[in-house]
Every structure is written in C-alpha cells, then in structure tokens.
Design a protein around this motif. Structure first.
Motif, mmCIF file in Angstrom:
data_model
loop_
_atom_site.group_PDB
_atom_site.id
_atom_site.type_symbol
_atom_site.label_atom_id
_atom_site.label_comp_id
_atom_site.label_asym_id
_atom_site.label_seq_id
_atom_site.Cartn_x
_atom_site.Cartn_y
_atom_site.Cartn_z
ATOM 1 N N TYR A 141 0.811 -1.217 0.000
ATOM 2 C CA TYR A 141 0.000 0.000 0.000
ATOM 3 C C TYR A 141 0.843 1.266 0.000
ATOM 4 O O TYR A 141 0.403 2.301 -0.492
ATOM 5 N N ALA A 142 2.062 1.211 0.501
ATOM 6 C CA ALA A 142 2.948 2.381 0.429
ATOM 7 C C ALA A 142 3.308 2.680 -1.025
ATOM 8 O O ALA A 142 3.375 3.844 -1.442
ATOM 9 N N GLU A 143 3.491 1.635 -1.796
ATOM 10 C CA GLU A 143 3.780 1.783 -3.225
ATOM 11 C C GLU A 143 2.561 2.337 -3.966
ATOM 12 O O GLU A 143 2.687 3.213 -4.828
ATOM 13 N N VAL A 144 1.376 1.835 -3.631
ATOM 14 C CA VAL A 144 0.140 2.334 -4.242
ATOM 15 C C VAL A 144 -0.013 3.828 -3.938
ATOM 16 O O VAL A 144 -0.322 4.626 -4.820
ATOM 17 N N TYR A 145 0.224 4.196 -2.682
ATOM 18 C CA TYR A 145 0.142 5.608 -2.287
ATOM 19 C C TYR A 145 1.050 6.470 -3.168
ATOM 20 O O TYR A 145 0.626 7.517 -3.665
ATOM 21 N N GLU A 146 2.280 6.045 -3.372
ATOM 22 C CA GLU A 146 3.220 6.825 -4.185
ATOM 23 C C GLU A 146 2.752 6.939 -5.638
ATOM 24 O O GLU A 146 2.918 7.983 -6.265
ATOM 25 N N ARG A 147 2.164 5.897 -6.174
ATOM 26 C CA ARG A 147 1.651 5.934 -7.551
ATOM 27 C C ARG A 147 0.491 6.923 -7.657
ATOM 28 O O ARG A 147 0.415 7.713 -8.593
ATOM 29 N N VAL A 148 -0.423 6.885 -6.682
ATOM 30 C CA VAL A 148 -1.558 7.810 -6.685
ATOM 31 C C VAL A 148 -1.046 9.241 -6.518
ATOM 32 O O VAL A 148 -1.493 10.162 -7.218
ATOM 33 N N LYS A 149 -0.091 9.441 -5.652
ATOM 34 C CA LYS A 149 0.486 10.767 -5.433
ATOM 35 C C LYS A 149 1.057 11.337 -6.728
ATOM 36 O O LYS A 149 0.831 12.505 -7.059
ATOM 37 N N ARG A 150 1.805 10.525 -7.474
ATOM 38 C CA ARG A 150 2.381 10.995 -8.749
ATOM 39 C C ARG A 150 1.299 11.434 -9.725
ATOM 40 O O ARG A 150 1.473 12.398 -10.466
ATOM 41 N N ILE A 151 0.179 10.732 -9.727
ATOM 42 C CA ILE A 151 -0.907 11.087 -10.651
ATOM 43 C C ILE A 151 -1.598 12.367 -10.189
ATOM 44 O O ILE A 151 -1.772 13.306 -10.976
ATOM 45 N N VAL A 152 -1.985 12.424 -8.920
ATOM 46 C CA VAL A 152 -2.747 13.574 -8.426
ATOM 47 C C VAL A 152 -1.892 14.834 -8.426
ATOM 48 O O VAL A 152 -2.376 15.917 -8.755
ATOM 49 N N GLU A 153 -0.617 14.713 -8.082
ATOM 50 C CA GLU A 153 0.254 15.884 -8.037
ATOM 51 C C GLU A 153 0.960 16.138 -9.359
ATOM 52 O O GLU A 153 1.762 17.055 -9.467
ATOM 53 N N GLY A 154 0.635 15.339 -10.366
ATOM 54 C CA GLY A 154 1.233 15.482 -11.688
ATOM 55 C C GLY A 154 0.443 16.419 -12.577
ATOM 56 O O GLY A 154 -0.121 17.409 -12.115
ATOM 57 N N ARG A 155 0.354 16.053 -13.836
ATOM 58 C CA ARG A 155 -0.303 16.927 -14.814
ATOM 59 C C ARG A 155 -1.745 17.212 -14.429
ATOM 60 O O ARG A 155 -2.441 16.341 -13.895
ATOM 61 N N PRO A 156 -2.205 18.427 -14.676
ATOM 62 C CA PRO A 156 -3.581 18.765 -14.303
ATOM 63 C C PRO A 156 -4.617 18.139 -15.241
ATOM 64 O O PRO A 156 -4.387 18.000 -16.435
ATOM 65 N N PHE A 157 -5.735 17.775 -14.651
ATOM 66 C CA PHE A 157 -6.905 17.327 -15.396
ATOM 67 C C PHE A 157 -7.988 18.384 -15.236
ATOM 68 O O PHE A 157 -8.092 19.024 -14.196
ATOM 69 N N ARG A 158 -8.800 18.558 -16.251
ATOM 70 C CA ARG A 158 -9.926 19.476 -16.140
ATOM 71 C C ARG A 158 -10.998 18.908 -15.207
ATOM 72 O O ARG A 158 -11.593 19.623 -14.431
ATOM 73 N N LEU A 159 -11.221 17.613 -15.301
ATOM 74 C CA LEU A 159 -12.299 16.971 -14.546
ATOM 75 C C LEU A 159 -11.739 15.981 -13.539
ATOM 76 O O LEU A 159 -10.806 15.217 -13.857
ATOM 77 N N ILE A 160 -12.340 15.941 -12.357
ATOM 78 C CA ILE A 160 -11.907 14.937 -11.389
ATOM 79 C C ILE A 160 -12.335 13.535 -11.830
ATOM 80 O O ILE A 160 -11.760 12.550 -11.399
ATOM 81 N N GLU A 161 -13.292 13.457 -12.739
ATOM 82 C CA GLU A 161 -13.654 12.169 -13.339
ATOM 83 C C GLU A 161 -12.449 11.589 -14.085
ATOM 84 O O GLU A 161 -12.173 10.387 -14.009
ATOM 85 N N ALA A 162 -11.743 12.437 -14.828
ATOM 86 C CA ALA A 162 -10.558 11.995 -15.578
ATOM 87 C C ALA A 162 -9.426 11.627 -14.625
ATOM 88 O O ALA A 162 -8.692 10.659 -14.863
ATOM 89 N N LEU A 163 -9.290 12.370 -13.561
ATOM 90 C CA LEU A 163 -8.288 12.059 -12.547
ATOM 91 C C LEU A 163 -8.563 10.676 -11.953
ATOM 92 O O LEU A 163 -7.658 9.832 -11.868
ATOM 93 N N ALA A 164 -9.799 10.425 -11.571
ATOM 94 C CA ALA A 164 -10.181 9.127 -11.002
ATOM 95 C C ALA A 164 -9.939 7.999 -12.001
ATOM 96 O O ALA A 164 -9.443 6.928 -11.635
ATOM 97 N N GLU A 165 -10.282 8.234 -13.246
ATOM 98 C CA GLU A 165 -10.097 7.217 -14.292
ATOM 99 C C GLU A 165 -8.624 6.864 -14.457
ATOM 100 O O GLU A 165 -8.267 5.689 -14.610
#
Length: 122
Positions: free
Chosen positions: A53-77
């Motif tokens: 789960y620490a690895e999963v956390y880091e992967r999610v962090k890279r996505i959320v703190e990475g390139r911006p998405f217009r929609l949180i739907e796209a972020l979740a996807e």
C-alpha cells in the motif's frame, strides 16, 4: 473476495476547469478500495502475496500531483487504470476523488466522484 482500503489520502493538485484552479491548486482527497485475494498473504505473512500500500500511495500521489486534469472524473479514471495495469492481482478498484472546496459561490462540503473499474474493463 477480500478488500484493501486506502482512505483519505491527501494531495495538492491543480485540477479544474477554471484557470484559477490550474494556477492556485488545492487539496484533493482520494480513497481507494482494491478487491483481491488476500488469503495467501494472510497465511504466509509475505508482502509479495499482496499489494504494497505504500507503493500504491506513491503511484496515486504521482498522478494527483502530476499533470492537471480538467475533470476529477478523468483524474479518477487515470488512478483506476494505473492500479489495474500495475497490480495484476487486483480484480477491481473503486476510486473516490474529493474536491473539498470547488470554486463556486455556494456552500457545501465539496464534490466527490466515485468510479468502479473491473479488470476485464481495462
């Protein structure tokens, strides 16, 4: 099936439709619910038999703190797709993205998008 839940992970991102959101950013909260078989991990106490789960956390962090998405739907996807591609023992994933302070002149506790994706749908 068993479940692993990562709750209320907090990240700072620049997602939104309005230019101010992309410039100023804000806090986002992400919950994940992974469905997988945890019986071998429970019997053997072996990290290789589960999801780190620490690895999963880091992967999610890279996505959320990475390139911006217009929609949180796209972020979740993007989070769901990444988890299912990276962890072949995960059968399905539920992703909740909370935007606690949307830039509207209304008062509520934020907006949440929840998506569920199964391995066969990727």
């Amino acid at each position: 099936m068993d479940k692993m839940k990562l709750s209320r992970m907090a990240f700072y991102g620049y997602h939104g439709v309005f230019p101010e959101e992309n410039k100023l950013g804000q806090r986002f909260y992400v919950d994940l619910e992974l469905t997988l078989d945890l019986s071998e991990a429970g019997r053997t106490d072996d990290l290789a038999a589960t999801v780190n789960y620490a690895e999963v956390y880091e992967r999610v962090k890279r996505i959320v703190e990475g390139r911006p998405f217009r929609l949180i739907e796209a972020l979740a996807e993007n989070v769901a797709s990444d988890v299912l591609h990276q962890y072949t023992n995960v059968n399905d994933v539920t992703v909740r993205v909370v935007k606690p302070h949307p830039p509207f002149d209304i008062h509520f506790d934020g907006v949440t998008v929840e998506i569920c994706r199964k391995r066969e749908s990727i």
